[in-house]
Design a protein around this motif. Structure first.
Motif, PDB file in Angstrom:
ATOM      1  N   ALA A  38       0.828  -1.204   0.000  1.00 41.10           N
ATOM      2  CA  ALA A  38       0.000   0.000   0.000  1.00 41.10           C
ATOM      3  C   ALA A  38       0.863   1.255   0.000  1.00 41.10           C
ATOM      4  N   GLU A  39       1.918   1.209   0.820  1.00 44.34           N
ATOM      5  CA  GLU A  39       2.810   2.366   0.904  1.00 44.34           C
ATOM      6  C   GLU A  39       4.231   1.892   0.662  1.00 44.34           C
ATOM      7  N   THR A  40       5.109   2.826   0.386  1.00 44.00           N
ATOM      8  CA  THR A  40       6.510   2.445   0.265  1.00 44.00           C
ATOM      9  C   THR A  40       7.219   2.765   1.572  1.00 44.00           C
ATOM     10  N   GLU A  41       8.365   2.168   1.743  1.00 43.37           N
ATOM     11  CA  GLU A  41       9.195   2.422   2.921  1.00 43.37           C
ATOM     12  C   GLU A  41      10.631   2.354   2.436  1.00 43.37           C
ATOM     13  N   ALA A  42      11.514   3.095   3.100  1.00 37.92           N
ATOM     14  CA  ALA A  42      12.902   3.165   2.631  1.00 37.92           C
ATOM     15  C   ALA A  42      13.681   1.912   3.021  1.00 37.92           C
ATOM     16  N   LEU A  43      13.213   0.733   2.553  1.00 35.50           N
ATOM     17  CA  LEU A  43      13.979  -0.500   2.769  1.00 35.50           C
ATOM     18  C   LEU A  43      15.067  -0.567   1.710  1.00 35.50           C
ATOM     19  N   PRO A  44      16.207  -1.214   2.014  1.00 34.98           N
ATOM     20  CA  PRO A  44      17.205  -1.399   0.961  1.00 34.98           C
ATOM     21  C   PRO A  44      16.573  -2.150  -0.218  1.00 34.98           C
ATOM     22  N   GLY A  65       0.320 -31.459 -18.226  1.00 36.53           N
ATOM     23  CA  GLY A  65       1.528 -31.582 -17.415  1.00 36.53           C
ATOM     24  C   GLY A  65       1.368 -30.925 -16.060  1.00 36.53           C
ATOM     25  N   LEU A  66       2.375 -31.122 -15.200  1.00 39.38           N
ATOM     26  CA  LEU A  66       2.350 -30.547 -13.853  1.00 39.38           C
ATOM     27  C   LEU A  66       3.678 -29.865 -13.533  1.00 39.38           C
ATOM     28  N   PHE A  67       3.611 -28.786 -12.783  1.00 36.93           N
ATOM     29  CA  PHE A  67       4.792 -28.113 -12.232  1.00 36.93           C
ATOM     30  C   PHE A  67       4.760 -28.226 -10.711  1.00 36.93           C
ATOM     31  N   PHE A  68       5.944 -28.083 -10.103  1.00 40.41           N
ATOM     32  CA  PHE A  68       6.087 -28.264  -8.658  1.00 40.41           C
ATOM     33  C   PHE A  68       6.985 -27.149  -8.141  1.00 40.41           C
ATOM     34  N   GLY A  69       6.650 -26.591  -6.986  1.00 38.88           N
ATOM     35  CA  GLY A  69       7.481 -25.490  -6.494  1.00 38.88           C
ATOM     36  C   GLY A  69       7.469 -25.351  -4.987  1.00 38.88           C
ATOM     37  N   THR A  70       8.364 -24.497  -4.511  1.00 40.63           N
ATOM     38  CA  THR A  70       8.396 -24.104  -3.097  1.00 40.63           C
ATOM     39  C   THR A  70       8.550 -22.590  -3.037  1.00 40.63           C
ATOM     40  N   SER A  71       7.653 -21.934  -2.295  1.00 40.14           N
ATOM     41  CA  SER A  71       7.773 -20.488  -2.061  1.00 40.14           C
ATOM     42  C   SER A  71       8.266 -20.278  -0.645  1.00 40.14           C
ATOM     43  N   ARG A  72       9.171 -19.334  -0.490  1.00 43.68           N
ATOM     44  CA  ARG A  72       9.738 -19.027   0.838  1.00 43.68           C
ATOM     45  C   ARG A  72       9.589 -17.516   1.025  1.00 43.68           C
ATOM     46  N   ILE A  73       8.590 -17.121   1.823  1.00 44.89           N
ATOM     47  CA  ILE A  73       8.364 -15.692   2.042  1.00 44.89           C
ATOM     48  C   ILE A  73       9.093 -15.324   3.329  1.00 44.89           C
ATOM     49  N   PHE A  74       9.979 -14.367   3.242  1.00 44.71           N
ATOM     50  CA  PHE A  74      10.811 -14.011   4.394  1.00 44.71           C
ATOM     51  C   PHE A  74      10.007 -13.156   5.365  1.00 44.71           C
ATOM     52  N   PRO A  75      10.392 -13.148   6.649  1.00 47.48           N
ATOM     53  CA  PRO A  75       9.664 -12.308   7.598  1.00 47.48           C
ATOM     54  C   PRO A  75      10.020 -10.844   7.349  1.00 47.48           C
ATOM     55  N   GLY A  76       9.043  -9.980   7.437  1.00 46.21           N
ATOM     56  CA  GLY A  76       9.315  -8.558   7.252  1.00 46.21           C
ATOM     57  C   GLY A  76       8.022  -7.813   7.008  1.00 46.21           C
ATOM     58  N   LYS A  77       8.116  -6.486   7.044  1.00 43.60           N
ATOM     59  CA  LYS A  77       6.937  -5.639   6.829  1.00 43.60           C
ATOM     60  C   LYS A  77       7.344  -4.400   6.048  1.00 43.60           C
ATOM     61  N   VAL A  78       6.387  -3.848   5.326  1.00 40.40           N
ATOM     62  CA  VAL A  78       6.555  -2.568   4.656  1.00 40.40           C
ATOM     63  C   VAL A  78       5.519  -1.627   5.268  1.00 40.40           C
ATOM     64  N   ASN A  79       5.971  -0.722   6.102  1.00 38.80           N
ATOM     65  CA  ASN A  79       5.037   0.182   6.812  1.00 38.80           C
ATOM     66  C   ASN A  79       3.902  -0.582   7.491  1.00 38.80           C
ATOM     67  N   GLY A  80       4.240  -1.678   8.168  1.00 36.12           N
ATOM     68  CA  GLY A  80       3.236  -2.432   8.925  1.00 36.12           C
ATOM     69  C   GLY A  80       2.510  -3.498   8.131  1.00 36.12           C
ATOM     70  N   GLU A  81       2.727  -3.539   6.801  1.00 37.51           N
ATOM     71  CA  GLU A  81       2.074  -4.563   5.976  1.00 37.51           C
ATOM     72  C   GLU A  81       3.064  -5.710   5.767  1.00 37.51           C
ATOM     73  N   TYR A  82       2.619  -6.914   6.097  1.00 36.94           N
ATOM     74  CA  TYR A  82       3.527  -8.065   6.076  1.00 36.94           C
ATOM     75  C   TYR A  82       4.023  -8.392   4.663  1.00 36.94           C
ATOM     76  N   PHE A  83       5.241  -8.901   4.587  1.00 36.68           N
ATOM     77  CA  PHE A  83       5.789  -9.377   3.309  1.00 36.68           C
ATOM     78  C   PHE A  83       4.851 -10.437   2.727  1.00 36.68           C
ATOM     79  N   MET A  84       4.704 -10.396   1.406  1.00 40.10           N
ATOM     80  CA  MET A  84       3.760 -11.306   0.722  1.00 40.10           C
ATOM     81  C   MET A  84       4.228 -11.540  -0.707  1.00 40.10           C
ATOM     82  N   THR A  85       3.574 -12.499  -1.355  1.00 36.77           N
ATOM     83  CA  THR A  85       3.859 -12.751  -2.769  1.00 36.77           C
ATOM     84  C   THR A  85       3.060 -11.770  -3.634  1.00 36.77           C
ATOM     85  N   LYS A  86       3.455 -11.682  -4.905  1.00 36.81           N
ATOM     86  CA  LYS A  86       2.696 -10.818  -5.826  1.00 36.81           C
ATOM     87  C   LYS A  86       1.247 -11.285  -5.901  1.00 36.81           C
TER      88      LYS A  86
END
Ligand code: M6P
Ligand code: ZN
Length: 186
Positions: A38-44, A65-86
């Motif tokens: 929602a907002e930006t924050e001055a994260l690197p 056919g089938l595809f297989f994957g693993t997503s690894r979302i790191f802990p963190g927040k952007v101005n209080g909003e938790y890190f998430m996938t697109k």
């Protein structure tokens, strides 16, 4: 007689880590995904937000056919909003997908074509069926990586534009130290 063949790929079940020559790893940095918050924050800009490993043994678009994957979302927040996938709808809208929790704590946001949204707790061992016509996004509400396995049809494809343009109707924010679901203002 032919000999026995070795497996071409492997999944370490307790960590979700995939290995094998066909496994690809892609890291999404804050610079890559800043626009989803929602907002930006001055994260690197090089801060890793999430990483996706995928094993795609058939060409993209192969029917059946089938595809297989693993997503690894790191802990963190952007101005209080938790890190998430697109998050995405499938390009072929009717294609479904399985997710399962490996480790960490979070939420799976599901949104149907009418923008009706649900938030489902993601826990280790939890199994999540994502029906067709349903956008899906993972949110890490914990303080360790949220690791989630996935299996989806090789002709599903990803439609990111609809999410970039319209977003999800809700956002997951830390309020008074706890995750809360709030209406999105855009
Ligand atoms: C899972 C699957 C992939 C997806 C990835 C990251 O592994 O659903 O298809 O690419 O999560 O999610 P996104 O593409 O929405 O960033
Ligand atoms: Zn998907």
């Amino acid at each position: 007689m032919m000999g026995f063949e070795a497996p071409v790929a492997a999944v370490a079940l307790l960590s979700g880590t995939l290995s094998g020559d066909l496994v690809e790893t892609a890291v999404k940095t804050y610079a890559d995904v800043a626009a989803i918050f929602a907002e930006t924050e001055a994260l690197p800009p090089e801060t890793p937000v999430y990483e996706v490993q995928s094993y795609c043994p058939a060409p993209e678009g192969t029917e059946g056919g089938l595809f297989f994957g693993t997503s690894r979302i790191f802990p963190g927040k952007v101005n209080g909003e938790y890190f998430m996938t697109k998050g995405h709808f499938h390009g072929k809208r009717d294609r479904a997908e399985f997710y399962w929790g490996v480790s960490g704590q979070g939420l799976l946001l599901l949104m149907d074509a009418k923008r009706r949204c649900r938030a489902v707790s993601v826990v280790p061992g939890g199994l999540y069926y994502i029906p067709g016509e349903t956008a899906h996004r993972l949110v890490n509400t914990g303080d360790e990586p949220l690791v989630v396995g996935a299996c989806w049809p090789s002709d599903a494809g990803h439609d990111y534009d609809t999410i970039l343009e319209q977003g999800f109707p809700v956002r997951i924010r830390e309020i008074e130290g706890k995750p809360a679901i709030v209406e999105s203002e855009g």
